[in-house]
Enzyme design. Structure first.
Site, short mmCIF file in Angstrom:
data_model
loop_
_atom_site.label_atom_id
_atom_site.label_comp_id
_atom_site.label_asym_id
_atom_site.label_seq_id
_atom_site.Cartn_x
_atom_site.Cartn_y
_atom_site.Cartn_z
CG LEU A 1 40.60 0.01 -12.99
CD1 LEU A 1 39.14 0.46 -13.02
CD2 LEU A 1 40.83 -1.02 -11.88
CD GLU B 1 39.97 7.90 -15.77
OE1 GLU B 1 39.84 7.21 -16.79
OE2 GLU B 1 40.45 7.45 -14.72
CG HIS C 1 42.10 5.83 -20.37
ND1 HIS C 1 42.83 4.75 -20.80
CD2 HIS C 1 42.15 5.80 -19.01
CE1 HIS C 1 43.31 4.10 -19.74
NE2 HIS C 1 42.92 4.71 -18.64
O1 GNR Z 1 41.98 3.40 -10.17
C1 GNR Z 1 42.77 4.20 -10.68
N1 GNR Z 1 43.67 4.83 -9.89
C2 GNR Z 1 44.42 5.91 -10.32
C3 GNR Z 1 45.46 6.35 -9.49
C4 GNR Z 1 46.20 7.45 -9.84
C5 GNR Z 1 45.92 8.13 -11.02
C6 GNR Z 1 44.93 7.69 -11.85
C7 GNR Z 1 44.16 6.60 -11.50
S1 GNR Z 1 42.86 6.11 -12.52
C8 GNR Z 1 42.73 4.41 -12.13
C9 GNR Z 1 41.51 3.80 -12.81
C10 GNR Z 1 41.70 3.85 -14.31
O2 GNR Z 1 42.35 3.09 -14.93
N2 GNR Z 1 41.14 4.87 -14.92
O3 GNR Z 1 41.33 5.03 -16.24
NI NI Z 2 43.28 4.10 -16.65
#
Ligand code: GNR
Ligand code: NI
Length: 169
Positions: free
Chosen positions: A93, A135, A138
């Protein structure tokens, strides 16, 4: 609950390393609820506090097709990574419009605290494994694009800066 603004690459705040949560209190639970509302509204399968400018180790995920299995994790860490890698097409995102395949450990055990402050251990594979590792990255200031070639990273950065300029104009 509140909708939060999601930061976009290359915002430098996405490179902050998040601090561990000392105590799972009402403020942390409210942050988790706001992250879930923001994630569902943006149609994501995960969201980390760093993505909304909060440098604390809190993430939410829901990989269920029905979007009815919210998971909020505090201080999550990869406790064990099995040997084999799996390739999964990832998006983020914070990097809208970019979808690329990333190899990661196919099976991991994640240790964390739940929203009640209880220790939990999650054996994950497939989409859940990819999402949880994405995640946790991040929280350490890492983005999935960091795993791509330098050339792809340059293209993504240039396009993102162009979009930013267009949005400001
Ligand atoms: O929506 C998201 N889809 C996704 C698809 C494959 C592996 C990881 C993700 S996470 C992402 C949302 C996002 O940015 N989470 O940090
Ligand atoms: Ni992400």
């Amino acid at each position: 609950m509140a909708m939060l603004d999601i930061l976009h690459h290359p915002d430098p705040r996405l490179r902050n390393v998040a601090a561990p949560v000392e105590a799972v209190d009402d403020g942390v639970r409210r942050l988790a609820d706001d992250l879930l509302e923001t994630m569902y509204s943006a149609r994501g399968i995960g969201l980390a506090a760093v993505q909304v400018g909060v440098a604390r180790r809190v993430v939410v995920v829901d990989v269920s097709p029905q979007r009815n299995a919210p998971l909020a994790l505090v201080n999550p860490r990869v406790a064990e990574a099995h040997e084999g890698l799996a390739e999964f097409e990832e998006g983020c995102l914070s990097v809208p419009g970019v979808y690329e395949t990333v190899p990661r450990p196919a099976r991991v055990r994640i240790d964390a605290l739940d929203r009640d402050g209880q220790a939990v251990s999650i054996e994950a594979e497939g989409a859940l494994a990819a999402c949880l590792q994405h995640e946790i990255d991040h929280l350490d200031g890492r983005l999935f694009v960091d795993y791509l070639s330098r050339l792809k990273q340059q293209r993504i950065r240039k396009r993102a800066l162009k979009h930013q300029r267009e949005a400001l104009a």
